[in-house]
Scaffold this active site. Structure first.
Site, PDB file in Angstrom:
ATOM      1  CG  LEU A  17       7.360  13.675  -3.002  1.00 47.12           C
ATOM      2  CD1 LEU A  17       8.690  13.393  -3.682  1.00 47.12           C
ATOM      3  CD2 LEU A  17       7.336  15.090  -2.422  1.00 47.12           C
ATOM      4  CG  ASP A  36      -0.345   4.162  -3.518  1.00 44.61           C
ATOM      5  OD1 ASP A  36       0.103   3.174  -2.902  1.00 44.61           O
ATOM      6  OD2 ASP A  36       0.086   5.319  -3.359  1.00 44.61           O
ATOM      7  CG  ASP A  57       3.303  -4.386  -6.491  1.00 42.01           C
ATOM      8  OD1 ASP A  57       4.202  -3.759  -7.089  1.00 42.01           O
ATOM      9  OD2 ASP A  57       3.520  -5.126  -5.520  1.00 42.01           O
ATOM     10  CB  VAL A  58       4.673   0.207  -9.758  1.00 43.41           C
ATOM     11  CG1 VAL A  58       3.742   1.388  -9.541  1.00 43.41           C
ATOM     12  CG2 VAL A  58       5.684   0.068  -8.627  1.00 43.41           C
ATOM     13  CB  CYS A  83       5.195   9.537  -6.927  1.00 43.54           C
ATOM     14  SG  CYS A  83       5.420  11.191  -7.570  1.00 43.54           S
ATOM     15  CB  SER A 147      16.487  10.066  -4.476  1.00 42.64           C
ATOM     16  OG  SER A 147      17.140  10.458  -3.286  1.00 42.64           O
ATOM     17  CE1 TYR A 160      14.613   5.703  -2.178  1.00 44.59           C
ATOM     18  CE2 TYR A 160      16.390   7.281  -1.845  1.00 44.59           C
ATOM     19  CZ  TYR A 160      15.055   7.008  -2.102  1.00 44.59           C
ATOM     20  OH  TYR A 160      14.176   8.046  -2.296  1.00 44.59           O
ATOM     21  CE  LYS A 164      13.831   6.688  -5.583  1.00 44.06           C
ATOM     22  NZ  LYS A 164      12.509   6.845  -6.209  1.00 44.06           N
ATOM     23  CB  THR A 195       6.525  12.849   2.048  1.00 47.00           C
ATOM     24  OG1 THR A 195       7.594  11.949   2.389  1.00 47.00           O
ATOM     25  CG2 THR A 195       6.943  13.720   0.887  1.00 47.00           C
TER      26      THR A 195
HETATM   27  P1  NAD Z   1       5.338   8.194   0.484  1.00 45.28           P
HETATM   28  O1  NAD Z   1       5.703   6.999   1.292  1.00 45.28           O
HETATM   29  O2  NAD Z   1       4.562   9.293   1.099  1.00 45.28           O
HETATM   30  O3  NAD Z   1       4.579   7.734  -0.860  1.00 45.28           O
HETATM   31  C1  NAD Z   1       4.992   6.620  -1.614  1.00 45.28           C
HETATM   32  C2  NAD Z   1       3.752   5.917  -2.146  1.00 45.28           C
HETATM   33  O4  NAD Z   1       4.188   4.822  -2.982  1.00 45.28           O
HETATM   34  C3  NAD Z   1       2.864   5.317  -1.045  1.00 45.28           C
HETATM   35  O5  NAD Z   1       1.530   5.758  -1.207  1.00 45.28           O
HETATM   36  C4  NAD Z   1       2.998   3.814  -1.256  1.00 45.28           C
HETATM   37  O6  NAD Z   1       1.820   3.088  -0.945  1.00 45.28           O
HETATM   38  C5  NAD Z   1       3.308   3.735  -2.750  1.00 45.28           C
HETATM   39  N1  NAD Z   1       3.959   2.476  -3.119  1.00 45.28           N
HETATM   40  C6  NAD Z   1       4.992   1.864  -2.485  1.00 45.28           C
HETATM   41  N2  NAD Z   1       5.274   0.713  -3.109  1.00 45.28           N
HETATM   42  C7  NAD Z   1       4.405   0.584  -4.145  1.00 45.28           C
HETATM   43  C8  NAD Z   1       4.205  -0.392  -5.149  1.00 45.28           C
HETATM   44  N3  NAD Z   1       4.945  -1.502  -5.200  1.00 45.28           N
HETATM   45  N4  NAD Z   1       3.216  -0.199  -6.066  1.00 45.28           N
HETATM   46  C9  NAD Z   1       2.454   0.929  -6.012  1.00 45.28           C
HETATM   47  N5  NAD Z   1       2.601   1.891  -5.087  1.00 45.28           N
HETATM   48  C10 NAD Z   1       3.567   1.719  -4.160  1.00 45.28           C
HETATM   49  O7  NAD Z   1       6.731   8.726  -0.060  1.00 45.28           O
HETATM   50  P2  NAD Z   1       7.140  10.072  -0.829  1.00 45.28           P
HETATM   51  O8  NAD Z   1       8.109  10.760   0.046  1.00 45.28           O
HETATM   52  O9  NAD Z   1       5.967  10.802  -1.373  1.00 45.28           O
HETATM   53  O10 NAD Z   1       7.976   9.429  -2.024  1.00 45.28           O
HETATM   54  C11 NAD Z   1       7.581   9.501  -3.377  1.00 45.28           C
HETATM   55  C12 NAD Z   1       8.792   9.203  -4.241  1.00 45.28           C
HETATM   56  O11 NAD Z   1       9.772  10.223  -4.015  1.00 45.28           O
HETATM   57  C13 NAD Z   1       9.498   7.879  -3.898  1.00 45.28           C
HETATM   58  O12 NAD Z   1       9.937   7.279  -5.095  1.00 45.28           O
HETATM   59  C14 NAD Z   1      10.675   8.322  -3.063  1.00 45.28           C
HETATM   60  O13 NAD Z   1      11.755   7.389  -3.148  1.00 45.28           O
HETATM   61  C15 NAD Z   1      11.010   9.634  -3.718  1.00 45.28           C
HETATM   62  N6  NAD Z   1      11.793  10.565  -2.898  1.00 45.28           N
HETATM   63  C16 NAD Z   1      11.301  11.004  -1.693  1.00 45.28           C
HETATM   64  C17 NAD Z   1      12.069  11.871  -0.923  1.00 45.28           C
HETATM   65  C18 NAD Z   1      11.626  12.397   0.419  1.00 45.28           C
HETATM   66  O14 NAD Z   1      12.445  13.014   1.124  1.00 45.28           O
HETATM   67  N7  NAD Z   1      10.378  12.223   0.811  1.00 45.28           N
HETATM   68  C19 NAD Z   1      13.310  12.286  -1.400  1.00 45.28           C
HETATM   69  C20 NAD Z   1      13.776  11.830  -2.632  1.00 45.28           C
HETATM   70  C21 NAD Z   1      12.986  10.965  -3.368  1.00 45.28           C
END
Ligand code: NAD
Length: 254
Positions: A17, A36, A57-58, A83, A147, A160, A164, A195
């Site tokens: 995302l 990231d 790291d966030v 994200c 989420s 989780y 959220k 994703t």
């Molecule tokens: P993704 O795994 O493709 O991307 C997540 C990114 O966050 C990765 O690039 C990872 O390296 C980075 N990350 C993880 N921990 C980190 C940290 N400590 N510091 C910096 N960066 C960090 O996942 P996505 O599906 O794109 O998810 C993005 C957001 O959307 C997340 O918060 C996830 O919980 C949320 N979300 C995703 C979905 C889904 O179905 N994919 C649904 C609801 C919510």
């Protein structure tokens, strides 16, 4: 808000995302800083966009401060999109009825909730110190990612869902506080999005998840998330709200 010449920071921007959002913001004229982990594909992703990669790291205040400083050097920081996140499942009790490690719960909440708060705090300071946008009068927009698990979490999602739910709950108080600076805060609660996280599942599992969505009966596309971020940036009356982006799914217990 005019994004040309403005700076935008996207955490988790190397994947899923976040990267879809970085692409849209870049196409709209913003100078994008991808934040990231150093182990991510951030360098390559930023290069594709002609943007900047700020490894961080966030959860780390100093690393996030450096990333926000990098974004601010690229122009007035107008857009921040949170994200970064992780989603490993863990039940309260394992198969033998033993409590699962507290450290796992703490780690997930620390990344998804505390990390989001850390970025908001540091980005808000940079936005508040900037001159308002000449057209809208906004200083900036912060978009967070919750989420649907914030509202209908499944078995195995206590950490989780808590993380959220926290992102959702802090949206309004932060929007209220930052209103005096002309900074809006909006959260998106995605359903099941296509994703890398989800693409790791077998095709049959992906299809089954997609069929649970009332309409359209498929996984959400990262660009549908990114498109909503752009609308939140454009629509100056959206504030202090969590928007579900989920095809009307309500998650079952498992
Ligand atoms: P993704 O795994 O493709 O991307 C997540 C990114 O966050 C990765 O690039 C990872 O390296 C980075 N990350 C993880 N921990 C980190 C940290 N400590 N510091 C910096 N960066 C960090 O996942 P996505 O599906 O794109 O998810 C993005 C957001 O959307 C997340 O918060 C996830 O919980 C949320 N979300 C995703 C979905 C889904 O179905 N994919 C649904 C609801 C919510």
């Amino acid at each position: 808000m005019d994004l040309s010449g403005a700076s935008a920071l996207v955490t988790g921007g190397a994947s899923g995302l976040g990267f879809a959002t970085a692409q849209r913001l870049s196409a709209a004229g913003a100078a994008v800083t991808i934040v990231d982990l150093p182990s991510s594909a951030g360098i390559e992703r930023a290069a594709e966009l002609g943007g900047t990669f700020a490894p961080a790291d966030v959860t780390d205040p100093d690393q996030v401060a450096a990333a926000v400083a990098a974004a601010t050097r690229a122009g007035p920081l107008r857009v921040v999109v949170n994200c970064a996140g992780i989603a490993p499942p863990a039940k309260v009790l394992d198969r033998e009825g033993r409590t699962t490690p507290l450290a796992d719960f703490e780690r997930l909440v620390r990344i998804n909730l505390v990390g989001t708060y850390n970025v908001i705090g540091q980005a808000a300071a940079a936005m508040a110190a900037s001159a308002p946008d000449g057209v809208s009068g906004d200083r900036g927009v912060i978009v967070n990612t919750a989420s649907v698990a914030a509202f209908d979490g499944q078995i195995g999602q206590p950490a989780y869902s808590a993380s959220k739910g926290g992102v959702h709950a802090m949206t309004l108080p932060i929007a209220r506080e930052l209103a005096r600076y002309g900074i809006r805060v909006v959260t998106i609660a995605p359903g099941i999005m296509e994703t890398p996280m989800l693409k790791g599942l077998p095709q049959a599992a992906q299809d089954s998840l997609g069929e649970q969505v009332p309409y359209p009966a498929r996984l959400g596309r990262p660009d549908e998330y990114a498109s909503l971020v752009l609308e939140i940036v454009r629509n100056g009356y959206l504030n202090g709200e969590t928007i579900r982006l989920d095809g009307a799914i309500r998650m079952a217990p498992r």
